[in-house]
Scaffold this motif. Structure first.
Motif, PDB file in Angstrom:
ATOM      1  N   ASP A 158     121.270   3.783 -81.071  1.00  0.00           N
ATOM      2  CA  ASP A 158     120.787   2.986 -82.209  1.00  0.00           C
ATOM      3  C   ASP A 158     119.264   2.893 -82.149  1.00  0.00           C
ATOM      4  N   LEU A 159     118.586   3.367 -83.199  1.00  0.00           N
ATOM      5  CA  LEU A 159     117.125   3.347 -83.232  1.00  0.00           C
ATOM      6  C   LEU A 159     116.545   2.346 -84.230  1.00  0.00           C
ATOM      7  N   TYR A 160     117.354   1.869 -85.143  1.00  0.00           N
ATOM      8  CA  TYR A 160     116.803   1.109 -86.272  1.00  0.00           C
ATOM      9  C   TYR A 160     115.955  -0.092 -85.828  1.00  0.00           C
ATOM     10  N   ASP A 161     116.523  -0.950 -84.990  1.00  0.00           N
ATOM     11  CA  ASP A 161     115.785  -2.137 -84.567  1.00  0.00           C
ATOM     12  C   ASP A 161     114.564  -1.780 -83.734  1.00  0.00           C
ATOM     13  N   LYS A 162     114.688  -0.715 -82.949  1.00  0.00           N
ATOM     14  CA  LYS A 162     113.574  -0.326 -82.074  1.00  0.00           C
ATOM     15  C   LYS A 162     112.385   0.211 -82.866  1.00  0.00           C
ATOM     16  N   ILE A 163     112.680   0.856 -83.987  1.00  0.00           N
ATOM     17  CA  ILE A 163     111.614   1.474 -84.777  1.00  0.00           C
ATOM     18  C   ILE A 163     111.148   0.561 -85.910  1.00  0.00           C
ATOM     19  N   LYS A 164     111.959  -0.426 -86.237  1.00  0.00           N
ATOM     20  CA  LYS A 164     111.622  -1.338 -87.323  1.00  0.00           C
ATOM     21  C   LYS A 164     110.243  -1.971 -87.084  1.00  0.00           C
ATOM     22  N   GLY A 165     109.443  -2.049 -88.120  1.00  0.00           N
ATOM     23  CA  GLY A 165     108.129  -2.634 -87.995  1.00  0.00           C
ATOM     24  C   GLY A 165     107.039  -1.614 -87.768  1.00  0.00           C
ATOM     25  N   ASN A 166     107.413  -0.325 -87.832  1.00  0.00           N
ATOM     26  CA  ASN A 166     106.431   0.762 -87.776  1.00  0.00           C
ATOM     27  C   ASN A 166     105.817   0.976 -86.394  1.00  0.00           C
ATOM     28  N   LYS A 167     106.386   0.357 -85.367  1.00  0.00           N
ATOM     29  CA  LYS A 167     105.800   0.437 -84.034  1.00  0.00           C
ATOM     30  C   LYS A 167     105.762   1.850 -83.490  1.00  0.00           C
ATOM     31  N   TYR A 168     106.777   2.651 -83.839  1.00  0.00           N
ATOM     32  CA  TYR A 168     106.896   3.982 -83.258  1.00  0.00           C
ATOM     33  C   TYR A 168     106.578   5.088 -84.247  1.00  0.00           C
ATOM     34  N   LYS A 169     106.010   4.735 -85.404  1.00  0.00           N
ATOM     35  CA  LYS A 169     105.789   5.745 -86.437  1.00  0.00           C
ATOM     36  C   LYS A 169     104.329   6.155 -86.532  1.00  0.00           C
ATOM     37  N   ASP A 170     104.121   7.331 -87.057  1.00  0.00           N
ATOM     38  CA  ASP A 170     102.772   7.809 -87.326  1.00  0.00           C
ATOM     39  C   ASP A 170     102.145   6.916 -88.394  1.00  0.00           C
ATOM     40  N   ILE A 171     100.942   6.449 -88.161  1.00  0.00           N
ATOM     41  CA  ILE A 171     100.343   5.496 -89.088  1.00  0.00           C
ATOM     42  C   ILE A 171     100.051   6.117 -90.453  1.00  0.00           C
TER      43      ILE A 171
END
Length: 222
Positions: A186-199
Motif C-alpha cells: 500500500d503506497l497511498y498514505d505514504k505518498i499522500k501529501g506529495n512527500k515522495y513526488k517530483d516537485i
C-alpha cells in the motif's frame, strides 16, 4: 604442526562455504507496464541484494505497455535474448523466489479525472480485474513470493472522495493478493501529501520515493 594448520584451514574453508551456501539468495523478477530510462526502485533492490550477498539472478527484462499484454506474454511464453542468452518467461517465473508487479499506474496517470470520481471508479475497477487475471496467470508458475506495488493519487488534489476511492482500491487489491497467497504494498498514505513526488511533476516518484519503495520490498527479503 603443518598438518594441524592444514586441518584448521580446511575446516575454516569448509565452514565458509557452508555459510555462503546457506545464505538465502533470490531469483528476483520485476514485471511492469513501463520501463524507466531513469533510475528506479529495481536498481536499489539490486544494489541491496548484491551488497548483502543475497542475489542469485536478477531479471527486469519482461515488460509490456499493458497488463493484458503481460498476460499474453506469459501465456505465449515470451522469449527474450540478452547477451546471447535466452530467457523464457514461464521458466523465469518457475525459478523465481520473488516477483514484483508494478502495473496500472500509467493508466491511472493518463486517465484520472479529479472532477469525475465515477469515471475514476470505473477506471480502477477495470484495472483491478486485469490485475487479478495477471496475478492468477503468474501464480500458475511462480511458487515464491509475489508482491504488487499499489497506486497513489496522480494529482495534488485531495478530499474525502479521493481518499475513499484509493482506500477502497487498496482493500480490493489486498483481497485479490491474499486470494493468491501474495502480498500487497500500500503506497497511498505514504505518498499522500506529495512527500515522495517530483516537485515539477507530482505524479512521478522522485529518487526518495523510489528509495521508500525499495525499503518496503527489502523488508520482505530479510
Amino acid at each position: 604442526m603443518k598438518k594441524i594448520i592444514y586441518i584448521i584451514l580446511t575446516i575454516i574453508a569448509v565452514f565458509s562455504i557452508y555459510i555462503d551456501n546457506n545464505i538465502k539468495k533470490y531469483n528476483y523478477i520485476s514485471l511492469r507496464t513501463k520501463i524507466d530510462s531513469n533510475r528506479n526502485y529495481d536498481a536499489y533492490i539490486k544494489e541491496y541484494l548484491i551488497k548483502n550477498n543475497k542475489l542469485y539472478h536478477f531479471n527486469n527484462y519482461f515488460y509490456n505497455k499493458s497488463i493484458s499484454g503481460l498476460i499474453k506474454d506469459i501465456q505465449n511464453n515470451r522469449t527474450i535474448r540478452i547477451n546471447e542468452e535466452d530467457y523464457y518467461l514461464k521458466k523465469v517465473l518457475r525459478e523465481s523466489d520473488i516477483v514484483i508487479i508494478n502495473v496500472g499506474m500509467e493508466k491511472i496517470i493518463n486517465n484520472y479525472d479529479k472532477y469525475d470520481m465515477n469515471k475514476n471508479y470505473r477506471l480502477v475497477n477495470e484495472i483491478c480485474i486485469e490485475i487479478e487475471n495477471l496475478v492468477k496467470e503468474i501464480r500458475k508458475y511462480a511458487k515464491g513470493d509475489i508482491l504488487l506495488i499499489g497506486f497513489y493519487n496522480p494529482t495534488n488534489y485531495y478530499d474525502s472522495k479521493t481518499d475513499e476511492l484509493f482506500y477502497n482500491t487498496d482493500i480490493k487489491l489486498n483481497n485479490i493478493m491474499e486470494k493468491y497467497s501474495s502480498i500487497y504494498i500500500d503506497l497511498y498514505d505514504k505518498i499522500k501529501g506529495n512527500k515522495y513526488k517530483d516537485i515539477n511533476k507530482p505524479y512521478l516518484l522522485n529518487s526518495y520515493g523510489e528509495r521508500m519503495i525499495s525499503d518496503i520490498i527489502e523488508y520482505y527479503l530479510e
